[in-house]
Design an enzyme around this catalytic site. Structure first.
Site, PDB file in Angstrom:
ATOM      1  N   ILE A   1       0.832  -1.204   0.000  1.00  0.00           N
ATOM      2  CA  ILE A   1       0.000   0.000   0.000  1.00  0.00           C
ATOM      3  C   ILE A   1       0.870   1.259   0.000  1.00  0.00           C
ATOM      4  CG2 ILE A   1      -1.730   1.333   1.291  1.00  0.00           C
ATOM      5  CD1 ILE A   1      -2.727  -1.373   2.425  1.00  0.00           C
ATOM      6  N   CYS A   2       1.951   1.218   0.756  1.00  0.00           N
ATOM      7  CA  CYS A   2       2.786   2.407   0.961  1.00  0.00           C
ATOM      8  C   CYS A   2       3.243   3.091  -0.326  1.00  0.00           C
ATOM      9  CB  CYS A   2       3.978   2.070   1.844  1.00  0.00           C
ATOM     10  SG  CYS A   2       3.504   1.450   3.480  1.00  0.00           S
ATOM     11  N   PRO A   3       3.791   2.356  -1.301  1.00  0.00           N
ATOM     12  CA  PRO A   3       4.256   3.083  -2.492  1.00  0.00           C
ATOM     13  C   PRO A   3       3.122   3.726  -3.284  1.00  0.00           C
ATOM     14  CG  PRO A   3       4.471   0.720  -2.829  1.00  0.00           C
ATOM     15  CD  PRO A   3       4.110   0.934  -1.384  1.00  0.00           C
TER      16      PRO A   3
ATOM     17  N   ILE B   1       2.672   7.058  -1.416  1.00  0.00           N
ATOM     18  CA  ILE B   1       3.831   7.926  -1.589  1.00  0.00           C
ATOM     19  C   ILE B   1       3.866   8.478  -3.011  1.00  0.00           C
ATOM     20  CG2 ILE B   1       6.349   8.028  -1.540  1.00  0.00           C
ATOM     21  CD1 ILE B   1       6.150   5.713   0.603  1.00  0.00           C
TER      22      ILE B   1
END
Length: 191
Positions: free
Chosen positions: A55-57, A60
């Protein structure tokens, strides 16, 4: 957790620089960032749980695509996790979605900033998906937190920033360029 009206905590963290400078390698890719870096500007500080996750990228990269719009509003973006600057750099090098990221990636390896903000997940010991809008005086004006499994909407952060910067009363779903509320006019209309 710190919230609206609280001072954003003092911090001193190593970051991977944004842009091409961030890809120059150890010794050239890193910089120190403190709460006084970019003094006089609005700041959006957002945290993610771990590098090299799923999920993070997406989040970001979405913040990165809006970096110019935040800059147009005299606002700087900082992304952060408890991973080291070396892990951040390696992730940028090997992840196409964030390779050209213009946003500094802060390394809160000692968890001091995450702890001061009160955003560490109690079971996992990593930051929740927390986002803070901080005014030029260092006061938190907006705070939002998602659990580990749910991504956030950077476009909504931009909308809220626009509303905060009007210093006016903004109704539900207000967007930049639309009318703000005028209590006196509403009172006169009702009379």
């Amino acid at each position: 957790m710190l919230t609206v009206g609280d001072k954003f905590p003092a911090f001193k963290l190593t970051a991977v620089k944004g842009g091409k400078e961030g890809l120059m390698g150890p010794g050239k890719s890193f910089t120190e960032v403190t709460e006084t870096t970019d003094a006089g500007k609005w700041k959006v500080v957002f945290f993610w749980p771990k590098d090299f996750t799923f999920i993070c990228p997406t989040e970001i990269a979405a913040f990165g695509k809006l970096n110019g719009e935040f800059a147009d509003r005299d606002t700087v973006l900082y992304g952060a996790s408890t991973d080291s600057e070396f892990v951040h750099l390696n992730w940028r090098v090997y992840n196409e979605d964030i390779r050209n990221l213009e946003i500094p990636m802060l390394a809160d390896t000692k968890r001091e900033l995450s702890e001061a903000l009160g955003i560490l997940d109690k079971n996992e010991g990593v930051p929740l998906r927390a986002t803070f809008i901080v005014d030029p005086e260092g006061t938190i004006q907006w705070a939002a937190v998602n659990g580990l499994n749910v991504g956030r909407n950077p476009q909504e952060v931009l909308r809220v920033l626009d509303a905060l910067q009007t210093d006016e009363l903004c109704p539900c779903n207000w967007e930049k360029g639309k009318d703000v509320l005028n209590p006196q006019a509403l009172f006169e209309k009702a009379a």
